[in-house]
Scaffold this active site. Structure first.
Site, PDB file in Angstrom:
ATOM      1  N   ASP A 175       0.802  -1.070   0.366  1.00 32.93           N
ATOM      2  CA  ASP A 175       0.131   0.393   0.013  1.00 32.93           C
ATOM      3  C   ASP A 175       1.100   1.036  -0.007  1.00 32.93           C
ATOM      4  O   ASP A 175       2.049   1.238   0.766  1.00 32.93           O
ATOM      5  CB  ASP A 175      -0.618   0.606   1.484  1.00 32.93           C
ATOM      6  N   ASN A 176       0.568   2.230  -1.122  1.00 29.05           N
ATOM      7  CA  ASN A 176       1.411   3.615  -0.640  1.00 29.05           C
ATOM      8  C   ASN A 176       0.755   4.593  -0.027  1.00 29.05           C
ATOM      9  O   ASN A 176       1.267   5.594   0.870  1.00 29.05           O
ATOM     10  CB  ASN A 176       1.047   3.890  -2.234  1.00 29.05           C
ATOM     11  N   LEU A 177      -0.203   3.945   0.860  1.00 30.82           N
ATOM     12  CA  LEU A 177      -0.884   4.769   2.603  1.00 30.82           C
ATOM     13  C   LEU A 177      -1.329   6.209   1.772  1.00 30.82           C
ATOM     14  O   LEU A 177      -1.514   6.805   2.812  1.00 30.82           O
ATOM     15  CB  LEU A 177       0.110   5.126   3.342  1.00 30.82           C
ATOM     16  N   ILE A 191       2.232   1.270  -6.697  1.00 31.89           N
ATOM     17  CA  ILE A 191       2.248   0.857  -8.223  1.00 31.89           C
ATOM     18  C   ILE A 191       2.399   1.018  -9.140  1.00 31.89           C
ATOM     19  O   ILE A 191       2.191   0.628  -9.917  1.00 31.89           O
ATOM     20  CB  ILE A 191       0.263  -0.060  -8.370  1.00 31.89           C
ATOM     21  N   SER A 239     -11.607   6.415  -5.389  1.00 25.81           N
ATOM     22  CA  SER A 239     -13.514   5.102  -5.686  1.00 25.81           C
ATOM     23  C   SER A 239     -14.219   5.839  -5.515  1.00 25.81           C
ATOM     24  O   SER A 239     -15.201   6.019  -5.188  1.00 25.81           O
ATOM     25  CB  SER A 239     -13.316   4.458  -4.924  1.00 25.81           C
ATOM     26  N   TYR A 245     -14.336   7.451 -12.964  1.00 29.05           N
ATOM     27  CA  TYR A 245     -14.062   6.904 -12.132  1.00 29.05           C
ATOM     28  C   TYR A 245     -14.508   4.953 -12.816  1.00 29.05           C
ATOM     29  O   TYR A 245     -13.891   4.531 -13.459  1.00 29.05           O
ATOM     30  CB  TYR A 245     -14.220   6.448 -11.101  1.00 29.05           C
ATOM     31  N   HIS A 289     -18.933   8.931   0.729  1.00 35.93           N
ATOM     32  CA  HIS A 289     -20.179   8.038   1.722  1.00 35.93           C
ATOM     33  C   HIS A 289     -21.457   7.902   1.832  1.00 35.93           C
ATOM     34  O   HIS A 289     -21.288   9.122   3.644  1.00 35.93           O
ATOM     35  CB  HIS A 289     -19.251   6.948   1.476  1.00 35.93           C
ATOM     36  N   ILE A 322     -28.831  15.422   0.910  1.00 32.30           N
ATOM     37  CA  ILE A 322     -29.123  15.021  -0.264  1.00 32.30           C
ATOM     38  C   ILE A 322     -28.823  15.474  -1.981  1.00 32.30           C
ATOM     39  O   ILE A 322     -29.616  16.224  -1.851  1.00 32.30           O
ATOM     40  CB  ILE A 322     -30.761  14.203   0.225  1.00 32.30           C
ATOM     41  N   ARG A 334     -25.719  15.328  -7.280  1.00 29.59           N
ATOM     42  CA  ARG A 334     -24.197  15.616  -7.382  1.00 29.59           C
ATOM     43  C   ARG A 334     -23.714  14.564  -9.062  1.00 29.59           C
ATOM     44  O   ARG A 334     -24.657  13.657  -9.162  1.00 29.59           O
ATOM     45  CB  ARG A 334     -23.151  14.483  -6.906  1.00 29.59           C
TER      46      ARG A 334
END
Ligand code: UDP
Length: 318
Positions: free
Chosen positions: A31-33, A51, A76, A140, A188, A206, A282
């Site tokens: 992981d690159n954190l 990566i 994401s 995405y 999220h 909303i 959105r």
């Protein structure tokens, strides 16, 4: 099995690290954190790695010689991808291309790829099965679809075997209470609703109340993160259990809940009220995303255990 879990410090990756370890696998998190947290990697080894860094990846593949790679290290956030597409194509697509090259160079040919419902765009029918047309409406989704297409070619050319899992909305927390969804900034819905409930935010917005849905708000299919984790292990076992071909699976519960319904459920379960604002749409959000997971059920034995939305919400509240 010896598993490289790339992005194992993130939300979904860290749940998979835990479950894979508990099932007796040797787990190495890379992981690159950039968005993950090292203290979310509860088990196994941790190796700092981006990566894009071919030398470092090569060194790690040579050192460990893993049986399979599970790849979760992606950006994401749909909205962010519409304003910073470079970030998404560079990491999610180019980064994965780099990883695939290093895997082939090191003769590691078993790959689990974390894809998304965003590859489908606006659904032409519901529930969305694997053969549904792929017309992503945001960078995405496009960045992930390109990887799915690259994988087909790497299979044909190099015999790379893969299982692609397209998640609908991953949600909830492990019952140990040791792992959580910890995005910064959080975007999220469910974690934001919980933050509002806890008084960490003044209100929940909303995003759009004028969609063509029953109450005007977007409908999503929520699946518990531990059920996702479980089927990933079934996927890797499938790949390593013989000369098995590459597969693509949609993962969801098959049930859809609107943004308003989710908010009302949290209020109902906790008996607490909080402020809700009806805001603008959105960019990049399809109105309805509901999965058909029939193929994963039939072929992999996918069988979600926490399959009621109230139970998923309770794992967050707890
Ligand atoms: N959403 C919302 N308010 C928020 C965050 C999300 O109304 O503060 C909506 C969002 O527009 C989408 C749904 O909730 O329709 C789920 O969004 P999330 O970002 O959780 O997941 P996504 O479906 O984008 O992967």
């Amino acid at each position: 099995m010896k598993l490289f879990i790339i992005g194992g410090a993130g939300y979904i990756g860290s749940h998979i690290v835990k479950l894979a370890y508990e099932n007796g696998h040797e787990v190495i998190t890379l992981d690159n954190l950039s968005t993950g947290h090292k203290d979310s990697v509860l088990y196994g080894k941790f190796e700092y790695c981006d990566i894009q860094d071919s030398n470092r990846l090569n060194e790690l593949f040579k050192n460990y010689n893993p049986d399979a790679v599970m790849h979760f290290s992606a950006y994401s956030i749909v909205g962010e991808s519409t304003i910073d597409p470079y970030k998404y194509y560079y990491n999610n697509t180019v980064g994965t291309l780099n990883l695939l090259k290093i895997m082939i160079d090191n003769d590691c040919k078993n790959f689990i790829f974390s894809s998304t419902a965003a590859v489908f765009g606006n659904p032409e029918y519901i529930p969305i099965d694997e053969t549904h047309p792929k017309n992503p409406i945001n960078p995405y989704g496009k960045s992930k679809l390109m990887v799915e297409q690259m994988l087909e070619d790497f299979d044909s050319a190099h015999g790379l075997k893969y299982v692609v899992f397209r998640y609908f909305n991953a949600a909830g927390h492990d019952k140990s209470g040791k792992l959580a969804e910890r995005h910064d900034p959080e975007t999220h819905l469910l974690p934001l609703v919980i933050q509002t409930l806890n008084g960490q935010r003044e209100s929940i917005s909303i995003y759009g109340s004028d969609y063509d849905t029953k109450d005007g708000t977007c409908i999503r299919d929520y699946i518990h993160v531990n059920d996702l984790a479980q089927v990933h292990l079934q996927g890797v076992e499938y790949l390593l259990s013989g000369d098995n071909g590459s597969k693509v699976y949609n993962l969801g519960s098959g049930n859809g809940f609107s943004v308003k319904e989710i908010i009302e459920k949290v209020k109902g379960i906790t008996g607490k009220d909080f402020k809700v604002i009806e805001d603008e749409r959105r960019e990049g959000d399809p109105a309805v995303l509901i999965a058909s997971s029939k193929r994963a059920k039939k072929e992999l034995g996918f069988s979600p255990k926490i399959d009621k939305i109230d139970d998923i919400i309770r794992t967050l509240i707890n």
